[in-house]
Design an enzyme around this catalytic site. Sequence first.
Site, PDB file in Angstrom:
ATOM      1  N   CYS A   2      45.605  59.300  63.679  1.00  0.00           N
ATOM      2  CA  CYS A   2      46.687  60.427  64.764  1.00  0.00           C
ATOM      3  C   CYS A   2      48.251  60.230  64.836  1.00  0.00           C
ATOM      4  CB  CYS A   2      46.022  60.769  65.998  1.00  0.00           C
ATOM      5  SG  CYS A   2      44.114  61.420  65.642  1.00  0.00           S
ATOM      6  N   TRP A  74      43.727  62.917  62.152  1.00  0.00           N
ATOM      7  CA  TRP A  74      42.813  61.806  61.257  1.00  0.00           C
ATOM      8  C   TRP A  74      41.508  62.251  61.476  1.00  0.00           C
ATOM      9  CZ3 TRP A  74      40.663  57.235  61.533  1.00  0.00           C
ATOM     10  CH2 TRP A  74      40.491  56.439  60.264  1.00  0.00           C
ATOM     11  N   GLU A 481      43.716  40.731  48.124  1.00  0.00           N
ATOM     12  CA  GLU A 481      45.144  41.981  48.021  1.00  0.00           C
ATOM     13  C   GLU A 481      45.266  42.587  46.880  1.00  0.00           C
ATOM     14  OE1 GLU A 481      46.011  43.368  50.064  1.00  0.00           O
ATOM     15  OE2 GLU A 481      48.048  43.902  50.476  1.00  0.00           O
ATOM     16  N   LYS A 485      44.391  46.691  46.808  1.00  0.00           N
ATOM     17  CA  LYS A 485      46.160  47.883  46.692  1.00  0.00           C
ATOM     18  C   LYS A 485      45.762  48.704  45.545  1.00  0.00           C
ATOM     19  CE  LYS A 485      48.006  47.384  49.062  1.00  0.00           C
ATOM     20  NZ  LYS A 485      47.734  46.317  50.264  1.00  0.00           N
ATOM     21  N   GLU A 488      42.833  51.129  46.778  1.00  0.00           N
ATOM     22  CA  GLU A 488      43.000  51.750  47.920  1.00  0.00           C
ATOM     23  C   GLU A 488      43.911  53.631  47.439  1.00  0.00           C
ATOM     24  OE1 GLU A 488      46.234  49.504  50.078  1.00  0.00           O
ATOM     25  OE2 GLU A 488      45.060  50.838  51.644  1.00  0.00           O
ATOM     26  N   HIS A 504      27.343  33.962  39.122  1.00  0.00           N
ATOM     27  CA  HIS A 504      26.224  33.685  39.703  1.00  0.00           C
ATOM     28  C   HIS A 504      25.915  35.240  40.170  1.00  0.00           C
ATOM     29  CE1 HIS A 504      26.707  29.930  40.397  1.00  0.00           C
ATOM     30  NE2 HIS A 504      28.057  29.759  41.102  1.00  0.00           N
ATOM     31  N   LYS A 603      47.697  54.447  57.916  1.00  0.00           N
ATOM     32  CA  LYS A 603      48.396  53.559  58.774  1.00  0.00           C
ATOM     33  C   LYS A 603      47.828  52.873  59.790  1.00  0.00           C
ATOM     34  CE  LYS A 603      52.032  51.182  57.165  1.00  0.00           C
ATOM     35  NZ  LYS A 603      51.422  50.079  56.066  1.00  0.00           N
TER      36      LYS A 603
END
Length: 608
Positions: A2, A74, A481, A485, A488, A504, A603
């Site tokens: 928010c 949010w 990472e 990226k 998302e 495995h 964010k």
Amino acid sequence: MCGIVGYVGPRQAQEVLISSLRRLEYRGYDSAGIAITDNGRIEVRKSAGKLQRLDDLLEARPVAGTTGIGHTRWATHGVPNDVNAHPHVDASGEFVLVHNGIIENFLPLKEELLEEGHEFQSDTDTEVLVHLVADEYEGDLIEAVRRAIGRARGAYALVVMTSREPGRIVAARMVSPLVVGFGDGETFLASDIPAILPYTRSVLVVSDGEMVDITADGATVQTIGGEIVDRAPMEVTWDAGRAEKDGYPHFMLKEIYEQPGVIEETLRGRLQPDGSVVLEGVDLPDGFAAGLEKIWITACGTAYHAGLVGRDVLEKTLRIPVEIDYAHELRYRDPLIRPGTLTIAISQSGETADTLAAGRLASRLGSRLLALTNVVGSTLSRDATDVLYTRAGPEIAVASTKAYTAMLIGAYLLALQFGLERRTVGSPRAAELAGELRALPEKATRALGMDADIAKIAGRIVGVDDIYFIGRGLDYAVATEGSLKLKEISYMHSEAMPAGELKHGTLALITEGTPVVVVLTQSHLYDKTISGLQEVKARGAKVVAVAYEDDAEVAKYADHVLRIPRTADFLSPVLSIIPLQLLAYHVAKELGHDIDMPRNLAKSVTVE
Ligand code: F6R
């Protein structure tokens, strides 16, 4: 997460509130609203969806008045819809409130209020607060807010207005961020500084447990306990223009392209020609680094992935155990953090609730807390004894890119400084690494040159069900990472794993055409990773490799090679992440997604 804004002054509040809310959009939201007091009445406009819908509402029914509050929500309690959107008013319509965070005891409070005859419109935890404030009001808003929050438990920031006291706003902060901006005959409130930068550079960061009483003439700050706080505002020196798109179609792309400059900025003045390091804000007592027995790293999301690089780099450089854990795990796992250790909490925003809690736990257990953060004055920076700022500038896209790179640079600087102090790094090696670090901005610029090729490869990945990212050592850290990226912003299922782990279990999922991205920069692990690559190739995988420009071997095994300039293996994550950020960007663009504000994400995750 928010976003909150507030305004008192001579301008029409509607314009100021909407423009400030726009600058908070990057935090992620699913509904928005404003409330303005005028002629003893409170007018509210709110709507589910993006700010454009609120704009449309306001165009149809504008609100006049020069005192107002606004919010981007949010959802945490209650679905995102018009009713649950903030602001919330009490039954009399005389009190209105916006809120960021969570009221943990809202259910018992709501039951109590229902028994007293209060009626609720929404499913939010926020609405209890406005009822409490109205109940507690005896002619002075700040006293009513003080008593109301005395009954609430949780981590939040709230902003309240009443039509009974025009031209006054009261706000309080319990954990969630809040700043006050001072103009000439006007005062602003916001969740963070960029929201009000077009109006003022004179800003005061409200601390936990403080309340602010705002009029057009300024603000007074006091603790919730009633003690007056005398703290001067600071002058913000960075440029509001840095929070604009500058002609790029998306903030994410702009921020990817800003990375060479960010690396340079994060190194500026800190790296001496002989390799020694001067880190303002990191002032360990004499002998602390030399006597250090263990380092803990804690963070979430992308910052955690930067921490994975930091873990390997610090461990290799300092020759002491370095343990990393997600902040949300560390804070609840009763860790054996001892005095004499160092805990590095990494957070772009410096406001992630779990990272703050993990850092505070480490401090309570006697560890020294060092913050690696991008936001000056953030809560984490104030909690920590030492702070290393990453100087990435405001990061607006929800998917973090330049802040990650800056965190890596921060980790290298710490490794160099501590390594020199511990004498595990000699001066010649330090000078060599310093030279390599200084060359990174130019190499990062060259890595960005692959953009057009990556856009073509992205076209071939769009539409697949699953994608895998593999690597070993630091390449694995980068794979995590790269995978985050992609998932998302493309909403595709993507998984990262150490290349050695494939056989495995996950190898069972590799079939004809499955895309596998392999990061391949660590010389001592090269052959091992190639074996993993052959395993997936043999099952029909389509392999995209990220490798050095002079790697003659990799093309034999990979379908596409994304080439980065050679650097010390130790530093390769700074360059190898760039093609992966661009890949994620182009896939999401092909899919037509909202790249800067992906669905369901915020964010800054200021709630648990
Ligand atoms: C992903 C992303 C998040 C954040 C995470 C921690 O692109 O941005 O995973 O990294 O929410 O945020 P900070 O660094 O602000 O603590």
